[in-house]
Scaffold this active site. Structure first.
Site, PDB file in Angstrom:
ATOM      1  N   LYS A  43       0.799  -1.236   0.000  1.00 34.86           N
ATOM      2  CA  LYS A  43       0.000   0.000   0.000  1.00 34.86           C
ATOM      3  C   LYS A  43       0.830   1.283   0.000  1.00 34.86           C
ATOM      4  O   LYS A  43       0.388   2.327   0.464  1.00 34.86           O
ATOM      5  CB  LYS A  43      -1.007   0.051   1.164  1.00 34.86           C
ATOM      6  CG  LYS A  43      -1.813  -1.199   1.385  1.00 34.86           C
ATOM      7  CD  LYS A  43      -2.236  -1.893   0.133  1.00 34.86           C
ATOM      8  CE  LYS A  43      -3.306  -1.177  -0.645  1.00 34.86           C
ATOM      9  NZ  LYS A  43      -3.553  -1.880  -1.940  1.00 34.86           N
ATOM     10  N   SER A  44       2.040   1.192  -0.498  1.00 36.21           N
ATOM     11  CA  SER A  44       2.905   2.372  -0.515  1.00 36.21           C
ATOM     12  C   SER A  44       2.998   3.001  -1.901  1.00 36.21           C
ATOM     13  O   SER A  44       3.739   3.962  -2.085  1.00 36.21           O
ATOM     14  CB  SER A  44       4.313   1.967  -0.046  1.00 36.21           C
ATOM     15  OG  SER A  44       4.243   1.399   1.232  1.00 36.21           O
ATOM     16  N   THR A 100       3.113   0.731  -4.812  1.00 35.99           N
ATOM     17  CA  THR A 100       3.806  -0.289  -5.616  1.00 35.99           C
ATOM     18  C   THR A 100       3.261  -0.336  -7.046  1.00 35.99           C
ATOM     19  O   THR A 100       4.019  -0.355  -8.017  1.00 35.99           O
ATOM     20  CB  THR A 100       3.575  -1.691  -4.999  1.00 35.99           C
ATOM     21  OG1 THR A 100       3.467  -1.576  -3.588  1.00 35.99           O
ATOM     22  CG2 THR A 100       4.659  -2.651  -5.396  1.00 35.99           C
ATOM     23  N   THR A 101       1.944  -0.365  -7.153  1.00 37.55           N
ATOM     24  CA  THR A 101       1.301  -0.510  -8.457  1.00 37.55           C
ATOM     25  C   THR A 101       1.548   0.732  -9.314  1.00 37.55           C
ATOM     26  O   THR A 101       1.758   0.641 -10.518  1.00 37.55           O
ATOM     27  CB  THR A 101      -0.215  -0.728  -8.256  1.00 37.55           C
ATOM     28  OG1 THR A 101      -0.389  -1.701  -7.229  1.00 37.55           O
ATOM     29  CG2 THR A 101      -0.890  -1.192  -9.520  1.00 37.55           C
ATOM     30  N   HIS A 109       7.104  -7.758  -1.773  1.00 40.49           N
ATOM     31  CA  HIS A 109       6.881  -7.127  -0.464  1.00 40.49           C
ATOM     32  C   HIS A 109       7.764  -7.785   0.597  1.00 40.49           C
ATOM     33  O   HIS A 109       7.610  -7.528   1.780  1.00 40.49           O
ATOM     34  CB  HIS A 109       5.413  -7.253  -0.044  1.00 40.49           C
ATOM     35  CG  HIS A 109       4.458  -6.495  -0.912  1.00 40.49           C
ATOM     36  ND1 HIS A 109       4.667  -5.189  -1.273  1.00 40.49           N
ATOM     37  CD2 HIS A 109       3.282  -6.852  -1.481  1.00 40.49           C
ATOM     38  CE1 HIS A 109       3.662  -4.784  -2.042  1.00 40.49           C
ATOM     39  NE2 HIS A 109       2.809  -5.771  -2.175  1.00 40.49           N
ATOM     40  N   SER A 115      -4.637   2.922   4.254  1.00 44.11           N
ATOM     41  CA  SER A 115      -4.798   2.154   3.022  1.00 44.11           C
ATOM     42  C   SER A 115      -4.705   0.648   3.321  1.00 44.11           C
ATOM     43  O   SER A 115      -5.470  -0.162   2.782  1.00 44.11           O
ATOM     44  CB  SER A 115      -3.707   2.572   2.031  1.00 44.11           C
ATOM     45  OG  SER A 115      -3.860   1.931   0.803  1.00 44.11           O
ATOM     46  N   SER A 150      -1.770   8.891 -14.114  1.00 45.75           N
ATOM     47  CA  SER A 150      -2.496   9.679 -13.117  1.00 45.75           C
ATOM     48  C   SER A 150      -3.467   8.748 -12.402  1.00 45.75           C
ATOM     49  O   SER A 150      -3.832   7.688 -12.933  1.00 45.75           O
ATOM     50  CB  SER A 150      -3.270  10.810 -13.794  1.00 45.75           C
ATOM     51  OG  SER A 150      -4.379  10.254 -14.486  1.00 45.75           O
TER      52      SER A 150
HETATM   53  P1  A3P Z   1      -5.162   4.412  -1.198  1.00 44.80           P
HETATM   54  O1  A3P Z   1      -5.743   3.163  -0.599  1.00 44.80           O
HETATM   55  O2  A3P Z   1      -4.728   5.397  -0.143  1.00 44.80           O
HETATM   56  O3  A3P Z   1      -6.035   5.030  -2.223  1.00 44.80           O
HETATM   57  P2  A3P Z   1       0.019  -0.533  -3.574  1.00 44.80           P
HETATM   58  O4  A3P Z   1       0.038  -0.508  -5.042  1.00 44.80           O
HETATM   59  O5  A3P Z   1       1.378  -0.515  -2.943  1.00 44.80           O
HETATM   60  O6  A3P Z   1      -0.851  -1.622  -3.048  1.00 44.80           O
HETATM   61  O7  A3P Z   1      -0.612   0.858  -3.096  1.00 44.80           O
HETATM   62  C1  A3P Z   1      -1.963   1.140  -3.293  1.00 44.80           C
HETATM   63  C2  A3P Z   1      -2.208   2.597  -2.967  1.00 44.80           C
HETATM   64  O8  A3P Z   1      -1.643   3.406  -4.007  1.00 44.80           O
HETATM   65  C3  A3P Z   1      -3.693   2.936  -2.905  1.00 44.80           C
HETATM   66  O9  A3P Z   1      -3.798   3.994  -1.940  1.00 44.80           O
HETATM   67  C4  A3P Z   1      -3.940   3.395  -4.327  1.00 44.80           C
HETATM   68  O10 A3P Z   1      -5.089   4.162  -4.502  1.00 44.80           O
HETATM   69  C5  A3P Z   1      -2.675   4.219  -4.557  1.00 44.80           C
HETATM   70  N1  A3P Z   1      -2.412   4.464  -5.987  1.00 44.80           N
HETATM   71  C6  A3P Z   1      -2.376   3.568  -6.989  1.00 44.80           C
HETATM   72  N2  A3P Z   1      -2.160   4.175  -8.170  1.00 44.80           N
HETATM   73  C7  A3P Z   1      -2.046   5.497  -7.917  1.00 44.80           C
HETATM   74  C8  A3P Z   1      -1.830   6.656  -8.727  1.00 44.80           C
HETATM   75  N3  A3P Z   1      -1.699   6.565 -10.036  1.00 44.80           N
HETATM   76  N4  A3P Z   1      -1.779   7.857  -8.111  1.00 44.80           N
HETATM   77  C9  A3P Z   1      -1.911   7.963  -6.774  1.00 44.80           C
HETATM   78  N5  A3P Z   1      -2.131   6.912  -5.953  1.00 44.80           N
HETATM   79  C10 A3P Z   1      -2.197   5.686  -6.515  1.00 44.80           C
END
Ligand code: A3P
Length: 299
Positions: A41-42, A44-45, A112, A142, A235
């Site tokens: 949730k930092s 990554t995606t 992770h 998150s 975005s």
């Molecule tokens: P939130 O739950 O605060 O919205 P991970 O990919 O490490 O699991 O992290 C997921 C978090 O990154 C989620 O946070 C998600 O919405 C956010 N996220 C994913 N793509 C994003 C983007 N293009 N811009 C901003 N935040 C993004």
């Protein structure tokens, strides 16, 4: 099947198994590989999509034809979780418009795993390592929503924030203590030309600048025109509506409970932390982070 203990961590046994983690020790990664590491949730995606775009020379049209799950593999995903792979293949057939075989300039995967469990070839600097971190208050919120919606974490969907908060502070959850995870990587990435540490908040403030430094890091420069296109493609609003840029939405997650692309902002923690929780966390943060040289933005 939900939790397995190994190396003093709790693992979601449905998708990550100790045997797979151990088998990674033999994995040979090389100069054309980039590993993205993070505490879940930092961002990554998000970082995965940006790097994947760089690795494909900014070809966002092509990116939109191949699912993220195929472009950026999850290193420790259990091979025996065959049902997930089968599902990806099946879904790809439905959603992809003739997936191309375009070969990226760099192979990208994500993990992770805590630093100490990484395959030796990564620790030895045979490939590039990018660590993505996020301020722990937003990360915790998150992660709370993620625990409710990720089927493999086995937490009750009605669990409240007040129940989750002490669990997060104790570090007795998937991936262990946020502080230990982040600080180990922070140390590793300092003065290490093969490794880089970036923050969610910096990507949020200026994605273009972060992209430029990522291009330099992996050695694949893009033109300004390509960069502008990638920034738009990455975005939050664009990724939220792009099935190919999302992680699996059905098998692993119950998106009726919470979306994977949930809010994508800095400062959402203020809607969850009580004043007392915020103060208690600040104290813990001071205790663990003082003297490390690492600072986060919380708003
Ligand atoms: P939130 O739950 O605060 O919205 P991970 O990919 O490490 O699991 O992290 C997921 C978090 O990154 C989620 O946070 C998600 O919405 C956010 N996220 C994913 N793509 C994003 C983007 N293009 N811009 C901003 N935040 C993004």
């Amino acid at each position: 099947p939900y939790s397995k203990e190994f190396a003093d961590y709790i693992w979601p046994g449905m998708v990550v198994n100790p045997e797979k983690i151990l088998s990674l020790n033999d994995m040979q990664l090389g100069p054309d590989d980039v590993v993205i590491a993070s505490y879940p949730k930092s961002g990554t995606t998000w970082a995965s999509e940006v790097l994947s775009a760089i690795a494909h020379d900014g070809d966002t049209e092509m990116l939109s034809r191949i699912r993220m799950d195929e472009r950026v593999l999850w290193l420790e995903l259990d091979d025996k979780a065959w049902w997930i792979k089968f599902f990806y293949i099946w879904k790809n057939k439905i959603f992809s418009n003739s997936a191309t075989n375009a070969v990226p300039k760099k192979r990208i995967c994500f993990t992770h795993l805590p630093l100490e469990l990484l395959p030796p070839s990564i620790l030895e600097g045979k490939c590039k390592l990018l660590y993505v971190a996020r301020n722990p208050k937003d990360q915790a919120v998150s992660f709370f929503h993620f625990h409710r919606m990720a089927r493999f974490l086995g937490m009750q969907t009605h669990t409240s924030w007040n129940e989750f908060f002490p669990l997060f502070c104790s570090g007795f959850l998937y991936c262990g203590s946020w502080f230990e995870h982040v600080l180990a990587y922070w140390k590793f990435t300092q003065n290490n030309p093969q490794a880089k540490f970036i923050c969610y908040e910096d990507m949020k403030r200026d994605l273009m600048a972060e992209m430029e430094s990522l291009e330099q890091f992996v050695g694949v420069p893009l033109s300004m025109e390509q960069r502008v296109k990638v920034v738009k493609h990455c975005s939050f609003d664009s990724m939220k509506d792009n099935k190919m840029a999302n992680r699996d939405g059905v098998m692993l997650f119950n998106e009726k409970i919470s979306k994977f692309m949930r809010k994508g902002i800095v400062g959402d923690w203020k809607n969850y932390f009580t004043v007392a929780q915020s103060e208690a966390f600040d104290e813990l943060y001071q205790e663990k982070m003082t003297g490390t040289g690492l600072h986060f933005e919380f708003e």
